[in-house]
Enzyme design. Structure first.
Site, short mmCIF file in Angstrom:
data_model
loop_
_atom_site.label_atom_id
_atom_site.label_comp_id
_atom_site.label_asym_id
_atom_site.label_seq_id
_atom_site.Cartn_x
_atom_site.Cartn_y
_atom_site.Cartn_z
N GLN A 238 1.13 3.59 2.15
CA GLN A 238 1.81 3.71 3.40
C GLN A 238 2.33 2.56 3.62
O GLN A 238 2.22 2.18 5.24
CB GLN A 238 1.12 4.40 4.29
CG GLN A 238 0.86 6.06 3.99
CD GLN A 238 2.07 6.79 4.11
OE1 GLN A 238 3.09 6.23 4.97
NE2 GLN A 238 2.26 7.75 3.65
N SER A 239 2.77 1.43 3.05
CA SER A 239 3.27 0.13 3.61
C SER A 239 4.60 0.30 4.58
O SER A 239 5.65 0.73 4.10
CB SER A 239 3.66 -0.33 2.28
OG SER A 239 4.18 -1.89 2.85
N ASN A 240 4.42 -0.33 5.67
CA ASN A 240 5.63 -0.32 6.64
C ASN A 240 6.51 -1.14 6.09
O ASN A 240 7.86 -1.09 6.17
CB ASN A 240 5.19 -0.76 7.90
CG ASN A 240 4.31 0.05 8.58
OD1 ASN A 240 4.52 1.50 8.58
ND2 ASN A 240 2.99 -0.47 9.23
N GLY B 285 0.87 -1.19 -0.03
CA GLY B 285 -0.03 -0.07 0.00
C GLY B 285 0.93 1.18 -0.17
O GLY B 285 2.13 1.22 0.35
N CYS C 100 7.35 -1.93 2.81
CA CYS C 100 8.05 -1.22 1.75
C CYS C 100 8.93 -0.28 2.32
O CYS C 100 10.30 -0.28 1.74
CB CYS C 100 7.02 -0.73 0.71
SG CYS C 100 6.04 -1.71 -0.29
#
Length: 446
Positions: free
Chosen positions: A136-138, A134, A140
């Protein structure tokens, strides 16, 4: 254990093995024979490094990058401490496992998986990493930072709204860190993601990079595959070791965590559960996002930890996660019902990464009353669900000792600032009475 022991001549893409100790009778002979291919372990991975000739598009190159930032674990084990939550049922004690403190840039449960995944990437000679998630992927963000530590380029495919897919994604939260470390970002709309799927999207980018002479290594959504799940095998061992080092009086009756999402486009047939048997320490972890909770549940049931696991799902629904866990149990012929070892409740509210005003007010209340800042997507919703359940069913929790797993994600709060601004009005201009002496240059501003 560390990632380095998997850097051996045995291909890491092979089916994982089981180390079977005194509890081997829990598996049938047929299942045991099926799992009789073992990895050989090797010395610490500090001697492994990426090739100095790897091309880079940005960031200064460092010589001989190692896995010290993962294997030496300066922030691990993450602490367990008492969590003084308000309005608990009678004689209930809540403790918190602070996986959010595993380093600001790499914090959270995702980095435990990256220890193993990036070891394989380097062992395979990769010069860049591809992953997806997503906006705001943690995961990534952690992947982008860890890849740069290892002198690897990172390519991120980020899911956003149709209205924003052609616009600059901005510098909020995780995006700021990702762009600071030079990650390459490809945006896709939620509709494209749903219709194409994460596997096809990452394969498309992989083929493009291969055609350009690169050597990409693909990490799936959330770093959740059979290799990545070894990270939470280690987390469970870590909890057990922390309890042993205490005075022996603390034992948990319940373990609580958020239950994350899995991508149905993933090819489940290419993944296999991993099991480790070591006398009284037994743990089984499954392969998709949500593996943290399933691993804790089965590991706790089979080991001497014996804590009841409560999962609060922030997407999908409890029935899906019950069925998914049951499939794993049936696969190892455990002879138990998933509902007997894990209590799964719905805490997704309006949907994945979408918050109600009440949920955000709860995050603010907990930060103000306990000093623990929860993320709005995972731990915030799980804690909200837990406290709601405690209020509605106090007898279920009375007199119990509960361990809550904080899986990180603080940077995700920056994406909620507009929604939370009305909750954070405790500021004012200081009133300095006219009688207070004033003289220019008295206050030094450094």
């Amino acid at each position: 254990m560390s990632c380095c022991r998997f850097l051996s001549s045995t291909p890491l893409s092979a089916h994982p093995v089981i180390i079977i100790g005194s509890n081997k009778n829990l598996l049938s002979d047929k299942t045991t024979r099926h799992l009789q291919i073992a990895y050989s372990y090797s010395p610490p991975a500090a001697t492994y490094s990426t090739k100095p000739s790897i091309p880079m598009d940005s960031a200064p190159k460092t010589q001989e990058p190692t896995f010290d930032f993962l294997t030496k674990k300066p922030y691990l084990p993450t602490p367990i401490h008492k969590w003084n939550l308000p309005d608990l049922p009678k004689n209930t004690e809540v403790y918190i496992k602070r996986d959010d403190l595993s380093g600001m840039q790499l914090s959270g449960n995702k980095v435990r998986k990256l220890e193993f995944l990036l070891a394989e990437a380097v062992a395979q000679g990769a010069d860049c990493i591809i992953t997806i998630g997503g906006i705001q992927s943690n995961h990534c963000r952690a992947t982008a930072v860890a890849a740069r530590y290892l002198n690897l380029d990172c390519y991120l495919i980020l899911r956003t709204s149709k209205a924003l897919v052609d616009k600059d994604p901005g510098l909020t939260g995780n995006l700021l860190v990702e762009r600071l470390v030079g990650a390459h970002i490809d945006l896709v709309s939620k509709e494209e993601y749903a219709n194409v799927g994460s596997v096809a999207l990452t394969n498309t980018l992989k083929e493009k990079l291969l055609s350009e002479g690169r050597k990409p290594y693909v990490i799936p959504v959330g770093g959740s595959n059979s290799l990545g799940t070894w990270g939470y095998i280690e987390a469970i061992r870590e909890i057990k070791e922390q309890l042993k080092k205490g005075n022996g009086e603390l034992a948990f009756d319940d373990i609580v965590s958020a239950c994350g999402r899995f991508d149905p486009s993933s090819d489940a047939s290419s993944h296999h559960p991993m099991i480790i048997f070591m006398d009284l320490y037994i743990c089984v972890l499954i392969i998709f996002s949500g593996a943290t909770v399933a691993g804790l549940a089965v590991g706790s049931w089979l080991s001497d930890l014996r804590a009841k696991v409560h999962a609060y799902c922030v997407c999908d629904d409890p029935e899906y996660f019950y069925e998914f866990t049951q499939g794993l149990l049936d696969g190892i012929q455990a002879g138990i019902d998933s509902r007997d070892i894990v209590d799964i409740q719905n805490a997704k509210g309006l949907g994945y990464a979408i918050n109600t005003a009440e949920e955000l007010a709860f995050v603010k209340q907990i930060a103000q009353s306990t000093g623990v800042v929860l993320d709005p997507v995972y731990s915030g919703k799980a804690a909200y669900g837990m406290m709601k359940d405690m209020a509605e069913n106090p007898a279920k929790w009375e007199g119990r000792k509960v361990l809550f797993i904080h899986t990180g994600g603080l940077l995700g709060l920056y994406d909620k600032t507009e929604q939370m601004s009305s909750l954070l009005g405790n500021w004012r201009r200081m009133d300095i009475h006219e009688s207070v002496p004033r003289k220019e240059g008295t206050g030094k501003m450094f």
